[in-house]
Design a protein around this motif. Structure first.
Motif, mmCIF file in Angstrom:
data_model
loop_
_atom_site.group_PDB
_atom_site.id
_atom_site.type_symbol
_atom_site.label_atom_id
_atom_site.label_comp_id
_atom_site.label_asym_id
_atom_site.label_seq_id
_atom_site.Cartn_x
_atom_site.Cartn_y
_atom_site.Cartn_z
ATOM 1 N N PHE A 7 5.170 -7.074 6.905
ATOM 2 C CA PHE A 7 5.318 -8.508 6.658
ATOM 3 C C PHE A 7 4.148 -9.303 7.235
ATOM 4 O O PHE A 7 3.828 -10.387 6.743
ATOM 5 N N LYS A 8 3.483 -8.760 8.262
ATOM 6 C CA LYS A 8 2.317 -9.454 8.828
ATOM 7 C C LYS A 8 1.126 -9.420 7.873
ATOM 8 O O LYS A 8 0.177 -10.198 8.038
ATOM 9 N N LEU A 9 1.182 -8.516 6.881
ATOM 10 C CA LEU A 9 0.093 -8.439 5.902
ATOM 11 C C LEU A 9 0.084 -9.648 4.962
ATOM 12 O O LEU A 9 -0.918 -9.944 4.324
ATOM 13 N N MET A 10 1.210 -10.328 4.855
ATOM 14 C CA MET A 10 1.314 -11.461 3.929
ATOM 15 C C MET A 10 0.666 -12.700 4.526
ATOM 16 O O MET A 10 0.982 -13.094 5.644
ATOM 17 N N ASP A 11 -0.254 -13.296 3.767
ATOM 18 C CA ASP A 11 -0.873 -14.547 4.159
ATOM 19 C C ASP A 11 -1.116 -15.376 2.900
ATOM 20 O O ASP A 11 -0.722 -14.983 1.799
ATOM 21 N N ASN A 45 -4.743 -4.022 9.784
ATOM 22 C CA ASN A 45 -3.555 -3.210 10.059
ATOM 23 C C ASN A 45 -2.878 -2.672 8.801
ATOM 24 O O ASN A 45 -1.741 -2.203 8.839
ATOM 25 N N GLY A 46 -3.571 -2.754 7.639
ATOM 26 C CA GLY A 46 -2.966 -2.199 6.438
ATOM 27 C C GLY A 46 -3.634 -2.697 5.172
ATOM 28 O O GLY A 46 -4.750 -3.221 5.203
ATOM 29 N N VAL A 47 -2.932 -2.547 4.059
ATOM 30 C CA VAL A 47 -3.501 -2.909 2.771
ATOM 31 C C VAL A 47 -2.463 -3.594 1.896
ATOM 32 O O VAL A 47 -1.273 -3.270 1.955
ATOM 33 N N VAL A 48 -2.924 -4.563 1.098
ATOM 34 C CA VAL A 48 -2.090 -5.240 0.103
ATOM 35 C C VAL A 48 -2.756 -5.060 -1.250
ATOM 36 O O VAL A 48 -3.968 -5.301 -1.380
ATOM 37 N N SER A 49 -2.000 -4.650 -2.254
ATOM 38 C CA SER A 49 -2.600 -4.466 -3.574
ATOM 39 C C SER A 49 -1.626 -4.817 -4.683
ATOM 40 O O SER A 49 -0.409 -4.720 -4.511
ATOM 41 N N ILE A 50 -2.192 -5.267 -5.791
ATOM 42 C CA ILE A 50 -1.448 -5.482 -7.032
ATOM 43 C C ILE A 50 -2.129 -4.624 -8.082
ATOM 44 O O ILE A 50 -3.272 -4.881 -8.455
ATOM 45 N N LEU A 103 -1.011 4.071 -0.273
ATOM 46 C CA LEU A 103 0.137 4.485 0.545
ATOM 47 C C LEU A 103 -0.284 5.378 1.715
ATOM 48 O O LEU A 103 0.535 5.682 2.584
ATOM 49 N N LYS A 104 -1.546 5.769 1.756
ATOM 50 C CA LYS A 104 -2.042 6.538 2.892
ATOM 51 C C LYS A 104 -2.317 5.636 4.086
ATOM 52 O O LYS A 104 -2.459 6.113 5.213
ATOM 53 N N ALA A 105 -2.389 4.330 3.838
ATOM 54 C CA ALA A 105 -2.621 3.377 4.930
ATOM 55 C C ALA A 105 -1.419 3.347 5.864
ATOM 56 O O ALA A 105 -0.287 3.693 5.488
ATOM 57 N N GLU A 106 -1.653 2.907 7.086
ATOM 58 C CA GLU A 106 -0.573 2.862 8.079
ATOM 59 C C GLU A 106 0.527 1.902 7.643
ATOM 60 O O GLU A 106 1.718 2.182 7.781
#
Length: 286
Positions: free
Chosen positions: A67-71, A100-105, A116-119
């Motif tokens: 949830f911290k990935l959302m901005d 700390n991760g990845v967001v993708s569409i 999905l290999k990201a933490e």
């Protein structure tokens, strides 16, 4: 129809203080346990109805890093996507690599597999989205038909939308778990109230005027006295549901019923119905 068999006998004995006391020998330990389950279960009726009205469930504590990935940048990009009958149009796509991760569409299976290999990962594909948080199994959530990305105007809107989508797919599990948890708490608290109160009644056997001789009698008496307050608590919850108020009504009702039983019987089988003589075998005074 016979009315002198369990559980009908229990319902016959909860309406007056004298019956509550007089019928304290009637149930065996197994029947007492069944009554405990019943009294807990009727309190679960309004709880169940209230849970069934739930439309979302907060999952941020379960996926804190995801949830911290959302901005705002994620929200702006996501608003450009559209949906049709539960399918997300992912063109143009998005790929944001964060600390700390990845967001993708994306609709590419290879990209999804790589991300999905990201933490931590938040991935929106054509028909579902993926939530990955370190030390938490990956959740794959299919979109509902009313899912509308364009209505998401802020980070809080996105968090709420994701929580709602997750809850819709996991509704049965969530509600079942909550009901089991609440039932366990209510059952244990009811046991403690019943067994604890019964101890004080059992101690009255040291008084020569008390007709209570065994602990089982005390438990049976308490459960008889708890029946009517539990029904009143149930009815009150349909007017205004509040589990604290419901339990308060039940507890105060039990205390009042025990006081009424004492006032009526003095815990003595020989006290006449119309003349509450305090001493067993005492003389009636004019």
């Amino acid at each position: 129809m016979k009315t002198d068999v369990f559980p009908l006998t229990y319902f016959k004995n909860i309406w007056t203080p004298r019956l509550i006391f007089k019928k304290r020998h009637q149930l065996n330990w197994f029947q007492l346990l069944l009554v405990l389950f019943f009294l807990t279960s009727i309190l679960m009726v309004p709880v169940s109805l209230n849970f069934l009205k739930m439309e979302t469930y907060p999952i941020e504590e379960s996926y804190p890093d995801t949830f911290k990935l959302m901005d705002e940048s994620v929200v702006v990009a996501f608003q450009q996507a559209t949906s049709k009958k539960g399918a997300l149009v992912t063109d143009p796509g998005l790929h944001l690599a964060k600390k700390n991760g990845v967001v993708s569409i994306t609709e590419s299976d290879s990209v999804i597999k790589e991300d999905l290999k990201a933490e931590n990962a938040l991935i929106f594909s054509e028909n579902e989205f993926y939530l990955k948080n370190k030390d938490v199994p990956v959740s794959t959530i299919r979109y509902t038909k009313d899912f509308t990305p364009s209505q998401i105007k802020s980070v809080e809107d996105m968090k709420a939308a994701i929580s709602r989508q997750w809850f819709f797919q996991n509704r049965t599990y969530v509600i079942g778990s909550l009901l089991l948890l609440v039932f366990s708490i209510l059952f244990v608290s009811t046991i403690l109230i019943v067994l604890g109160s019964a101890v004080f009644l059992y101690l009255t056997k040291k008084n020569s005027f008390s007709s209570i001789k065994t602990y089982k009698e005390s438990v049976n008496l308490i459960l008889n006295a708890l029946g009517l307050p539990s029904l009143i608590a149930l009815i009150s919850s349909f007017i205004q549901f509040d589990i604290i108020v419901m339990l308060t009504i039940q507890s105060i009702g039990l205390a009042l019923m025990i006081l009424m039983v004492f006032y009526t019987t003095r815990f003595n089988d020989k006290v006449p119905v119309k003349n509450n003589i305090e001493v067993a075998g005492g003389k009636k005074h004019d």
